[in-house]
Design a protein around this motif. Structure first.
Motif, PDB file in Angstrom:
ATOM      1  N   GLY A 131     -21.646 -26.248 -23.670  1.00 24.65           N
ATOM      2  CA  GLY A 131     -21.279 -25.301 -22.393  1.00 24.65           C
ATOM      3  C   GLY A 131     -20.605 -26.216 -21.539  1.00 24.65           C
ATOM      4  O   GLY A 131     -19.502 -25.669 -20.841  1.00 24.65           O
ATOM      5  N   GLN A 132     -20.862 -27.517 -21.247  1.00 24.21           N
ATOM      6  CA  GLN A 132     -20.071 -28.073 -20.340  1.00 24.21           C
ATOM      7  C   GLN A 132     -18.741 -28.510 -20.782  1.00 24.21           C
ATOM      8  O   GLN A 132     -17.808 -28.202 -19.973  1.00 24.21           O
ATOM      9  CB  GLN A 132     -20.701 -29.519 -19.886  1.00 24.21           C
ATOM     10  CG  GLN A 132     -22.090 -29.612 -18.930  1.00 24.21           C
ATOM     11  CD  GLN A 132     -21.501 -29.935 -17.494  1.00 24.21           C
ATOM     12  OE1 GLN A 132     -20.472 -30.264 -17.512  1.00 24.21           O
ATOM     13  NE2 GLN A 132     -22.670 -29.473 -16.666  1.00 24.21           N
ATOM     14  N   ALA A 236     -27.076 -37.593 -18.423  1.00 29.21           N
ATOM     15  CA  ALA A 236     -26.048 -38.316 -17.731  1.00 29.21           C
ATOM     16  C   ALA A 236     -25.121 -37.452 -17.172  1.00 29.21           C
ATOM     17  O   ALA A 236     -24.687 -37.783 -15.891  1.00 29.21           O
ATOM     18  CB  ALA A 236     -25.470 -39.347 -18.947  1.00 29.21           C
ATOM     19  N   LEU A 237     -24.921 -36.535 -17.666  1.00 30.80           N
ATOM     20  CA  LEU A 237     -23.819 -35.582 -16.925  1.00 30.80           C
ATOM     21  C   LEU A 237     -24.447 -34.711 -15.627  1.00 30.80           C
ATOM     22  O   LEU A 237     -23.746 -34.823 -14.630  1.00 30.80           O
ATOM     23  CB  LEU A 237     -23.170 -34.554 -17.961  1.00 30.80           C
ATOM     24  CG  LEU A 237     -22.579 -34.666 -18.956  1.00 30.80           C
ATOM     25  CD1 LEU A 237     -22.370 -33.552 -19.943  1.00 30.80           C
ATOM     26  CD2 LEU A 237     -21.089 -35.064 -18.690  1.00 30.80           C
ATOM     27  N   MET A 238     -25.671 -34.337 -15.713  1.00 32.10           N
ATOM     28  CA  MET A 238     -26.390 -34.096 -14.454  1.00 32.10           C
ATOM     29  C   MET A 238     -26.437 -35.256 -13.388  1.00 32.10           C
ATOM     30  O   MET A 238     -26.439 -34.661 -12.175  1.00 32.10           O
ATOM     31  CB  MET A 238     -27.536 -33.609 -14.976  1.00 32.10           C
ATOM     32  CG  MET A 238     -27.631 -32.367 -15.848  1.00 32.10           C
ATOM     33  SD  MET A 238     -29.281 -31.925 -16.378  1.00 32.10           S
ATOM     34  CE  MET A 238     -30.098 -31.481 -15.123  1.00 32.10           C
ATOM     35  N   ILE A 247     -16.628 -36.998 -14.776  1.00 33.65           N
ATOM     36  CA  ILE A 247     -16.272 -37.572 -15.877  1.00 33.65           C
ATOM     37  C   ILE A 247     -15.102 -36.805 -16.582  1.00 33.65           C
ATOM     38  O   ILE A 247     -14.488 -37.027 -17.611  1.00 33.65           O
ATOM     39  CB  ILE A 247     -17.093 -37.931 -16.865  1.00 33.65           C
ATOM     40  CG1 ILE A 247     -17.711 -36.562 -17.364  1.00 33.65           C
ATOM     41  CG2 ILE A 247     -18.385 -38.942 -16.228  1.00 33.65           C
ATOM     42  CD1 ILE A 247     -18.712 -37.011 -18.629  1.00 33.65           C
ATOM     43  N   TRP A 248     -14.720 -35.742 -15.745  1.00 34.96           N
ATOM     44  CA  TRP A 248     -13.766 -34.585 -16.497  1.00 34.96           C
ATOM     45  C   TRP A 248     -12.352 -34.692 -15.892  1.00 34.96           C
ATOM     46  O   TRP A 248     -12.313 -35.081 -14.694  1.00 34.96           O
ATOM     47  CB  TRP A 248     -14.262 -33.141 -16.344  1.00 34.96           C
ATOM     48  CG  TRP A 248     -15.744 -32.866 -16.772  1.00 34.96           C
ATOM     49  CD1 TRP A 248     -16.927 -32.833 -16.089  1.00 34.96           C
ATOM     50  CD2 TRP A 248     -16.103 -32.937 -18.018  1.00 34.96           C
ATOM     51  NE1 TRP A 248     -17.765 -32.485 -16.987  1.00 34.96           N
ATOM     52  CE2 TRP A 248     -17.180 -32.661 -18.279  1.00 34.96           C
ATOM     53  CE3 TRP A 248     -15.329 -32.772 -19.359  1.00 34.96           C
ATOM     54  CZ2 TRP A 248     -18.045 -32.368 -19.229  1.00 34.96           C
ATOM     55  CZ3 TRP A 248     -15.897 -32.506 -20.433  1.00 34.96           C
ATOM     56  CH2 TRP A 248     -17.262 -32.570 -20.750  1.00 34.96           C
TER      57      TRP A 248
END
Length: 248
Positions: A131-132, A236-238, A247-248
């Protein structure tokens, strides 16, 4: 004739009494086989018939056999816990990675429960990471998310999406997840499921029954590894998003 008398010091009396008490109590620590011989000697000195002595020895031998045949629970637990070292998912370089010792005294039922939870969390994490990736790529559903005209494209990703739609939308998501948990994503007994986390329940197959046992084990191991990686990835994303690092 003069009679000589000797007085024994109190300390010597105490030593003699202590030695006598120890000698009398040593039979409590004699092994079962030796204790039977002691009892036989006492009975012979009391002129007890030999038949009675034989019966006593036979009863004690039977008691020893029962004691020796009784399994030790500690050894059974150790064997059961060691059986998981070669379970699916215990692979190089970590092997059976159990830093919290949750499998130290676990039986097969406990292991299956932990494996079931691991697979479920891994699948949720894989959907979260996907989803991310999809939303960050700009792929959104068409139309509005509510009657107030809020578009799906207006909703952010990750933590930023919270609070951008009405509470009723949150209630709908919670209700939908609850329905999946209670009625869909569950292992129904008697439907031919083969392992913990097998939710086919006799309805879905996708060619699984046509695979060899080696291919089945390989695909299950791949799912476990991808789920573990996804759990670390979404965590890690959260964390990075809360720290203000994108990181995008």
């Amino acid at each position: 004739r003069a009679v000589q008398t000797f007085s024994v010091p109190p300390a010597m009396k105490l030593i003699v009494l202590t030695l006598a008490a120890l000698a009398g109590s040593t039979t409590a620590f004699v092994p079962m086989g030796s204790r039977a011989m002691v009892r036989q000697t006492v009975r012979f000195s009391e002129e007890v018939p030999a038949t009675e002595v034989t019966e006593v020895a036979g009863e004690e031998a039977a008691e020893e056999a029962v004691v020796e045949a009784t399994p030790e629970p500690v050894a059974a637990v150790a064997v059961t816990a060691g059986a998981f070292e070669n379970a699916l998912g215990a692979q190089a370089p970590l092997g059976c990675f159990d830093p919290l010792g949750m499998l130290a005294e676990a039986d097969q039922e406990r292991f299956d429960r932990l494996r079931f939870v691991e697979i479920k969390h891994g699948r949720i994490a894989m959907l979260a990471v996907l989803g991310q990736i999809v939303t960050k790529a700009g792929i959104r559903l068409p139309g509005d998310i509510d009657f107030q005209g809020t578009h799906f494209s207006d909703i952010g990703t990750g933590w930023s999406a919270l609070g951008q739609f009405s509470p009723y939308g949150t209630y709908q998501m919670v209700a939908f997840i609850g329905c999946l948990e209670l009625f869909v994503m569950k292992d129904i007994e008697g439907t031919g499921n083969e392992f913990p986390g097998d939710f086919r329940n006799g309805a879905l197959d996708f060619g699984w029954d046509e695979l060899s046992e080696e291919d089945k084990m390989s695909k299950r191991a791949i799912e476990l590894n991808n789920g573990r990686a996804a759990q670390m990835g979404i965590l890690a994303l959260m964390v990075h998003e809360q720290l203000g690092v994108s990181i995008w």
